[in-house]
Enzyme design. Structure first.
Site, PDB file in Angstrom:
ATOM      1  N   GLU A   1      -3.315   5.682   8.302  1.00 59.38           N
ATOM      2  CA  GLU A   1      -3.091   4.402   8.968  1.00 59.38           C
ATOM      3  C   GLU A   1      -2.159   4.592  10.159  1.00 59.38           C
ATOM      4  OE1 GLU A   1      -1.640   1.288   6.475  1.00 59.38           O
ATOM      5  OE2 GLU A   1      -1.879  -0.242   8.006  1.00 59.38           O
TER       6      GLU A   1
ATOM      7  N   TYR B   1      -3.244   4.686  -2.129  1.00 60.07           N
ATOM      8  CA  TYR B   1      -2.920   3.260  -2.074  1.00 60.07           C
ATOM      9  C   TYR B   1      -3.857   2.467  -2.972  1.00 60.07           C
ATOM     10  CZ  TYR B   1      -2.772  -1.436   0.036  1.00 60.07           C
ATOM     11  OH  TYR B   1      -2.667  -2.775   0.236  1.00 60.07           O
TER      12      TYR B   1
ATOM     13  N   TYR C   1       1.801   2.379  -3.499  1.00 57.21           N
ATOM     14  CA  TYR C   1       1.586   3.473  -2.552  1.00 57.21           C
ATOM     15  C   TYR C   1       2.171   4.749  -3.131  1.00 57.21           C
ATOM     16  CZ  TYR C   1       1.171   0.156   1.465  1.00 57.21           C
ATOM     17  OH  TYR C   1       0.802  -0.831   2.339  1.00 57.21           O
TER      18      TYR C   1
ATOM     19  N   ASN D   1      -3.369  -1.877  15.273  1.00 53.84           N
ATOM     20  CA  ASN D   1      -3.240  -1.349  13.910  1.00 53.84           C
ATOM     21  C   ASN D   1      -4.612  -0.811  13.509  1.00 53.84           C
ATOM     22  OD1 ASN D   1      -2.646  -2.885  10.644  1.00 53.84           O
ATOM     23  ND2 ASN D   1      -2.322  -0.788  11.286  1.00 53.84           N
TER      24      ASN D   1
ATOM     25  N   GLU E   1       0.912  -4.012  -5.839  1.00 48.68           N
ATOM     26  CA  GLU E   1       0.394  -3.193  -4.738  1.00 48.68           C
ATOM     27  C   GLU E   1       1.191  -1.890  -4.739  1.00 48.68           C
ATOM     28  OE1 GLU E   1       1.593  -4.460  -0.828  1.00 48.68           O
ATOM     29  OE2 GLU E   1      -0.288  -3.768   0.075  1.00 48.68           O
TER      30      GLU E   1
END
Lengths: 300, 243
Positions: free
Chosen positions: B227, B125, B136, B87, B134
């Protein structure tokens, strides 16, 4: 009652040798600014792991209660978070994820913390502070998910162990009458006094908070008392594990009801903001997390 | 003209040409407000990647280049063994977010070379507290876009339609462990690459509030990220703030 009288009473009941430690903490200031850490030459009195917190109004200018008429009475507070060794001595088993006698106990609910305080009081021959009715449903518990919901009442005259109130916690964390108005408990630099996401793992992390980073870095709790203490000689009030407190969480620091109980101090998972003196947070009482533990207090 | 004067004029020409070229290359992508204040270069192997350099680990490698002044960053990553859970996350942003931030970005390219179960994304983000959320704004994805939670509505912004997904999570967050809300605007059609795009975050914040998920009153960080998850790929992006 004087400090000596208070602990004489307990010690007679326990038939244990009185342990009074006068500790002079000479903090090495090598590489640190004298204005950015707790007292350089701090003499504190630690009795059976507790420190007398002299009451008064809030001195810390960063406190939520600075400039208010709130006056805190004298009380005792644990110099350290409750460790796993201490928990096992009382409860017989260890619920913690990060097993180590000297690390703080975690993965306990608020109800577990209440039972621990009462049981520790009984073992010490003290009067338990809390009355727990497990058959009633607490009408002040506004959580939709908490299926424990015991009715817990507080006997303010009992001499046993208890959780600090939110006001007591903020007062002690901010250094009481010795406060230097630090942002964190004992420093303006969290790395000096607390464990949080950047420093709780194998490497010091930069960048922003990101759980996979923290997880891959083996972030975890740390043995108590490894960082610098605050102005009163209390350790780990910022970081390591968050601390369950007595109060419901609400707009007031003395709410009569709520969805969750007040928690303070931030822990090894958090980004550090939650470790600030003034940061308020809450958790439903039934939750158990590996960054949530407790510290004990007693009446004077 | 003396030799010295000729040298001086030649140097001035070079500076002038460089300035013109710089403006032409960056064009409107130049940061309108130079407020970027931190970067992230992370892989699951190496944790702390340098601001510029290559990180090597048992599961993968990643090369990251970033320039906080121009807002440009690039990353190239590769899993080095089968079934690794490599990742990586790279980005630039702001330590303190806000609802009315408008960002411009240019996702020069984003490539997902391999990793049939993995995904590669470009997204805005961040986090808020009180309440703990949280969020996005997911503009680009490659391979797939699995989104947990419940579809609670749609929002139109910046020339496109976004699905809004909300999930009640209980786990690790910026405060510690515990419950929090995760909310995502997922653009139904990925944004074009290689051109300047705008994210008017206020539109999303307003839509989320109207759907019962207002953002918090305390703002944590806010970033634009590339990402990769279990993938080999590469990308380049420039991010800036608009007034």
């Amino acid at each position: 009652m004087s400090l000596a009288e208070f602990f004489s009473k307990e010690d007679i009941r326990l038939n244990r040798k009185k342990i009074i430690l006068f500790v002079t903490i000479a903090i090495s200031l090598i590489g640190l600014s004298a204005c950015d850490v707790a007292d350089a030459d701090l003499t504190i009195e630690v009795v059976n792991g507790f420190i007398l917190v002299e009451g008064g109004s809030f001195v810390s200018t960063v406190s939520n209660l600075y400039g208010t008429d709130v006056v805190v009475a004298d009380f005792y507070i644990g110099q350290h978070l409750v460790t796993q060794r201490e928990w096992v001595e009382v409860m017989g088993s260890n619920p913690s994820k990060f097993q180590d006698d000297d690390r703080p106990v975690e993965t306990i609910s608020w109800y577990d913390a209440i039972l621990f305080a009462n049981e520790k009081s009984r073992l010490a021959g003290l009067e338990p502070v809390y009355s727990v009715d497990q058959d009633q449903d607490d009408p002040n518990n506004l959580s939709l998910d908490d299926d424990v919901r015991w009715v817990v009442t507080f006997n303010e005259h009992a001499d046993g162990y208890r959780l600090p109130t939110e006001i007591e916690w903020e007062y002690a964390a901010s250094g009481g009458q010795r406060s230097r108005s630090y942002e964190f408990s004992g420093s303006n630099e969290l790395n000096n006094v607390g464990w949080y996401f950047r420093n709780s793992g194998d490497e010091y992390l930069d960048g922003f908070w990101h759980w996979p980073t923290l997880e891959a870095n083996n972030g975890q709790t740390r043995p108590v008392g490894q960082k610098l203490p605050n102005e009163l000689g209390i350790y780990d009030m910022s970081g390591n594990v968050r601390e369950w407190l007595w109060n419901w969480h609400g707009e007031s620091l003395q709410a009569d009801s709520g969805v969750g109980r007040a928690i303070r101090g931030g822990g090894w998972v958090g980004d550090g903001e939650a470790s600030r003196i003034h940061f308020r947070d809450s958790m439903e009482a039934h939750y158990q997390f590996e960054d949530l533990g407790l510290r004990l207090a007693r009446n004077r | 003209m003396t030799k010295m004067k000729k040298i001086l004029i030649a140097q001035m020409r070079k500076v002038l040409v460089a300035a013109i070229l710089s403006t032409a290359v960056l064009g409107s992508a130049a940061p309108a407000l130079a407020t970027l204040d931190f970067h992230q270069n992370w892989t699951s192997d190496t944790l702390n990647g340098p601001a510029n350099g290559t990180s090597n680990g048992p599961d993968g490698t990643a090369t990251f280049r970033s320039n906080m002044q121009t807002g440009n960053f690039s990353a190239e990553w590769q899993t080095t063994r089968a079934n690794s859970r490599f990742n990586n996350l790279h980005g630039l942003g702001w330590a303190t977010g806000r609802a009315n931030r408008r960002i411009g970005y240019n996702l020069g390219f984003l490539e997902h070379h391999s990793g049939h179960q993995g995904m590669t994304i470009g997204a805005f983000y961040g986090w808020t507290r009180s309440p703990l959320i949280e969020y996005y704004v997911l503009d680009n994805w490659l391979n797939h876009r699995s989104t947990p939670g419940t579809l609670i509505g749609t929002v139109t912004s910046d020339g496109g339609t976004y699905e809004v997904w909300r999930a009640n999570q209980n786990g690790h967050n910026i405060n510690g462990m515990g419950p929090f809300v995760q909310i995502k605007s997922v653009r139904t059609t990925p944004r074009p690459m290689g051109q300047n795009n705008v994210i008017t975050f206020q539109n999303h914040a307003n839509a989320w509030a109207s759907m019962g998920s207002p953002l918090g009153t305390e703002w944590s960080y806010q970033v634009y990220i590339i990402e990769g998850w279990e993938s080999t790929g590469r990308g380049n992006a420039t991010v800036w703030e608009l007034p």
